[in-house]
Write a protein that holds these residues in place. Structure first.
Motif, PDB file in Angstrom:
ATOM      1  N   ALA A   1       0.848  -1.187   0.000  1.00 33.15           N
ATOM      2  CA  ALA A   1       0.000   0.000   0.000  1.00 33.15           C
ATOM      3  C   ALA A   1       0.882   1.235   0.000  1.00 33.15           C
ATOM      4  N   PRO A   2       0.388   2.374  -0.467  1.00 41.89           N
ATOM      5  CA  PRO A   2       1.192   3.603  -0.482  1.00 41.89           C
ATOM      6  C   PRO A   2       1.732   3.930   0.898  1.00 41.89           C
ATOM      7  N   GLY A   3       3.031   4.208   0.968  1.00 40.50           N
ATOM      8  CA  GLY A   3       3.652   4.566   2.229  1.00 40.50           C
ATOM      9  C   GLY A   3       3.957   3.391   3.134  1.00 40.50           C
ATOM     10  N   HIS A   4       3.723   2.196   2.649  1.00 43.47           N
ATOM     11  CA  HIS A   4       3.969   1.003   3.456  1.00 43.47           C
ATOM     12  C   HIS A   4       4.950   0.076   2.745  1.00 43.47           C
ATOM     13  N   GLN A   5       5.592  -0.771   3.539  1.00 47.30           N
ATOM     14  CA  GLN A   5       6.482  -1.760   2.956  1.00 47.30           C
ATOM     15  C   GLN A   5       5.663  -2.909   2.356  1.00 47.30           C
ATOM     16  N   ARG A   6       6.296  -3.584   1.417  1.00 51.56           N
ATOM     17  CA  ARG A   6       5.652  -4.762   0.850  1.00 51.56           C
ATOM     18  C   ARG A   6       5.547  -5.825   1.936  1.00 51.56           C
ATOM     19  N   GLU A   7       4.392  -6.471   2.036  1.00 52.66           N
ATOM     20  CA  GLU A   7       4.193  -7.463   3.078  1.00 52.66           C
ATOM     21  C   GLU A   7       3.618  -8.752   2.507  1.00 52.66           C
ATOM     22  N   LEU A   8       3.916  -9.839   3.198  1.00 51.49           N
ATOM     23  CA  LEU A   8       3.405 -11.134   2.798  1.00 51.49           C
ATOM     24  C   LEU A   8       1.894 -11.191   3.009  1.00 51.49           C
ATOM     25  N   VAL A   9       1.205 -11.706   2.001  1.00 50.82           N
ATOM     26  CA  VAL A   9      -0.226 -11.986   2.131  1.00 50.82           C
ATOM     27  C   VAL A   9      -0.427 -13.483   2.339  1.00 50.82           C
ATOM     28  N   ALA A  10       0.035 -14.270   1.393  1.00 51.49           N
ATOM     29  CA  ALA A  10      -0.112 -15.721   1.489  1.00 51.49           C
ATOM     30  C   ALA A  10       0.888 -16.389   0.569  1.00 51.49           C
ATOM     31  N   MET A  11       1.377 -17.539   0.997  1.00 51.32           N
ATOM     32  CA  MET A  11       2.391 -18.246   0.215  1.00 51.32           C
ATOM     33  C   MET A  11       2.209 -19.743   0.392  1.00 51.32           C
ATOM     34  N   ILE A  12       2.340 -20.454  -0.725  1.00 52.65           N
ATOM     35  CA  ILE A  12       2.380 -21.914  -0.687  1.00 52.65           C
ATOM     36  C   ILE A  12       3.805 -22.364  -0.991  1.00 52.65           C
ATOM     37  N   ASP A  13       4.367 -23.138  -0.073  1.00 51.92           N
ATOM     38  CA  ASP A  13       5.644 -23.805  -0.314  1.00 51.92           C
ATOM     39  C   ASP A  13       5.294 -25.238  -0.685  1.00 51.92           C
ATOM     40  N   PHE A  14       5.633 -25.643  -1.905  1.00 51.52           N
ATOM     41  CA  PHE A  14       5.202 -26.945  -2.389  1.00 51.52           C
ATOM     42  C   PHE A  14       6.032 -28.097  -1.839  1.00 51.52           C
ATOM     43  N   GLY A  15       7.093 -27.782  -1.108  1.00 52.67           N
ATOM     44  CA  GLY A  15       7.877 -28.836  -0.489  1.00 52.67           C
ATOM     45  C   GLY A  15       8.646 -29.659  -1.500  1.00 52.67           C
ATOM     46  N   ASP A  16       9.187 -30.779  -0.984  1.00 43.96           N
ATOM     47  CA  ASP A  16       9.922 -31.707  -1.845  1.00 43.96           C
ATOM     48  C   ASP A  16       9.847 -33.089  -1.237  1.00 43.96           C
ATOM     49  N   SER A  17      10.778 -33.957  -1.630  1.00 43.57           N
ATOM     50  CA  SER A  17      10.727 -35.341  -1.146  1.00 43.57           C
ATOM     51  C   SER A  17      10.934 -35.436   0.362  1.00 43.57           C
ATOM     52  N   GLN A  18      11.485 -34.368   0.956  1.00 41.96           N
ATOM     53  CA  GLN A  18      11.759 -34.412   2.390  1.00 41.96           C
ATOM     54  C   GLN A  18      10.953 -33.404   3.182  1.00 41.96           C
ATOM     55  N   ARG A  19      10.212 -32.558   2.511  1.00 46.50           N
ATOM     56  CA  ARG A  19       9.418 -31.540   3.205  1.00 46.50           C
ATOM     57  C   ARG A  19       8.001 -31.551   2.667  1.00 46.50           C
ATOM     58  N   ALA A  20       7.044 -31.511   3.567  1.00 49.38           N
ATOM     59  CA  ALA A  20       5.646 -31.475   3.158  1.00 49.38           C
ATOM     60  C   ALA A  20       5.286 -30.074   2.652  1.00 49.38           C
ATOM     61  N   GLU A  21       4.245 -30.021   1.885  1.00 50.10           N
ATOM     62  CA  GLU A  21       3.721 -28.729   1.438  1.00 50.10           C
ATOM     63  C   GLU A  21       3.250 -27.922   2.641  1.00 50.10           C
ATOM     64  N   SER A  22       3.452 -26.615   2.601  1.00 48.10           N
ATOM     65  CA  SER A  22       3.021 -25.756   3.698  1.00 48.10           C
ATOM     66  C   SER A  22       2.461 -24.458   3.156  1.00 48.10           C
ATOM     67  N   VAL A  23       1.593 -23.846   3.941  1.00 54.66           N
ATOM     68  CA  VAL A  23       0.963 -22.587   3.573  1.00 54.66           C
ATOM     69  C   VAL A  23       1.173 -21.594   4.707  1.00 54.66           C
ATOM     70  N   SER A  24       1.478 -20.361   4.356  1.00 49.75           N
ATOM     71  CA  SER A  24       1.628 -19.328   5.365  1.00 49.75           C
ATOM     72  C   SER A  24       0.827 -18.095   4.963  1.00 49.75           C
ATOM     73  N   TYR A  25       0.325 -17.387   5.960  1.00 47.45           N
ATOM     74  CA  TYR A  25      -0.469 -16.180   5.749  1.00 47.45           C
ATOM     75  C   TYR A  25       0.078 -15.045   6.596  1.00 47.45           C
ATOM     76  N   GLY A  26      -0.058 -13.833   6.071  1.00 46.46           N
ATOM     77  CA  GLY A  26       0.243 -12.675   6.887  1.00 46.46           C
ATOM     78  C   GLY A  26      -0.790 -12.543   7.991  1.00 46.46           C
ATOM     79  N   ASP A  27      -0.374 -12.007   9.132  1.00 45.78           N
ATOM     80  CA  ASP A  27      -1.267 -11.912  10.283  1.00 45.78           C
ATOM     81  C   ASP A  27      -2.532 -11.118   9.956  1.00 45.78           C
ATOM     82  N   ALA A  28      -2.406 -10.118   9.106  1.00 45.23           N
ATOM     83  CA  ALA A  28      -3.539  -9.242   8.830  1.00 45.23           C
ATOM     84  C   ALA A  28      -4.656  -9.925   8.043  1.00 45.23           C
ATOM     85  N   VAL A  29      -4.357 -11.044   7.414  1.00 41.66           N
ATOM     86  CA  VAL A  29      -5.352 -11.670   6.539  1.00 41.66           C
ATOM     87  C   VAL A  29      -5.786 -13.055   7.010  1.00 41.66           C
ATOM     88  N   LYS A  30      -5.178 -13.544   8.069  1.00 46.71           N
ATOM     89  CA  LYS A  30      -5.513 -14.888   8.547  1.00 46.71           C
ATOM     90  C   LYS A  30      -6.998 -14.985   8.864  1.00 46.71           C
TER      91      LYS A  30
END
Length: 126
Positions: free
Chosen positions: A40-69
């Protein structure tokens, strides 16, 4: 080589909903993670939501910014290299430019690269 194409930004009234989409297009070998930031104007870029698809050793995970949870939901179609962001109960403070972001292995390259879309405007009227 790779582009992120966003769509769905619009003007919406407070309390309403909106759905953003992002498609990764190009010479893609594998997408490691894909999601959304906003600025937003005058604000830093912030995380909204992200999917990490993982790999053979890590499961898929999802993260959200606190403001949108609890209000926003991210989903992915890995076969189509797309992610969608369902935004509910929008508030004026959610108004921002929303950027798609992805970490992608490009075919023929030895490393993954961080890609950004051009942004799509979301405006929420009170």
């Amino acid at each position: 080589q790779v582009q992120l194409v966003e769509s769905g930004g619009d003007l919406v009234q407070a309390g309403g909903s909106l759905r953003l989409s992002c498609a990764a297009i190009g010479n893609i070998l594998r997408i490691n993670r894909m999601g959304w930031y906003r600025q937003a104007p005058g604000h830093q870029r912030e995380l909204v939501a992200m999917i990490d698809f993982g790999d053979s050793q890590r499961a898929e995970s999802v993260s959200y910014g606190d403001a949108v949870k609890g209000r926003f939901d991210i989903s992915a179609d890995r076969a189509k290299n797309t992610v969608a962001l369902q935004m509910n109960t929008l508030q004026p403070e959610d108004g921002a430019v929303y950027y798609c972001n992805a970490d992608i292995f490009v075919r023929g390259q030895g490393f993954s690269y961080d890609f950004w879309g051009q942004g799509t405007q979301v405006t929420v009227s009170a």
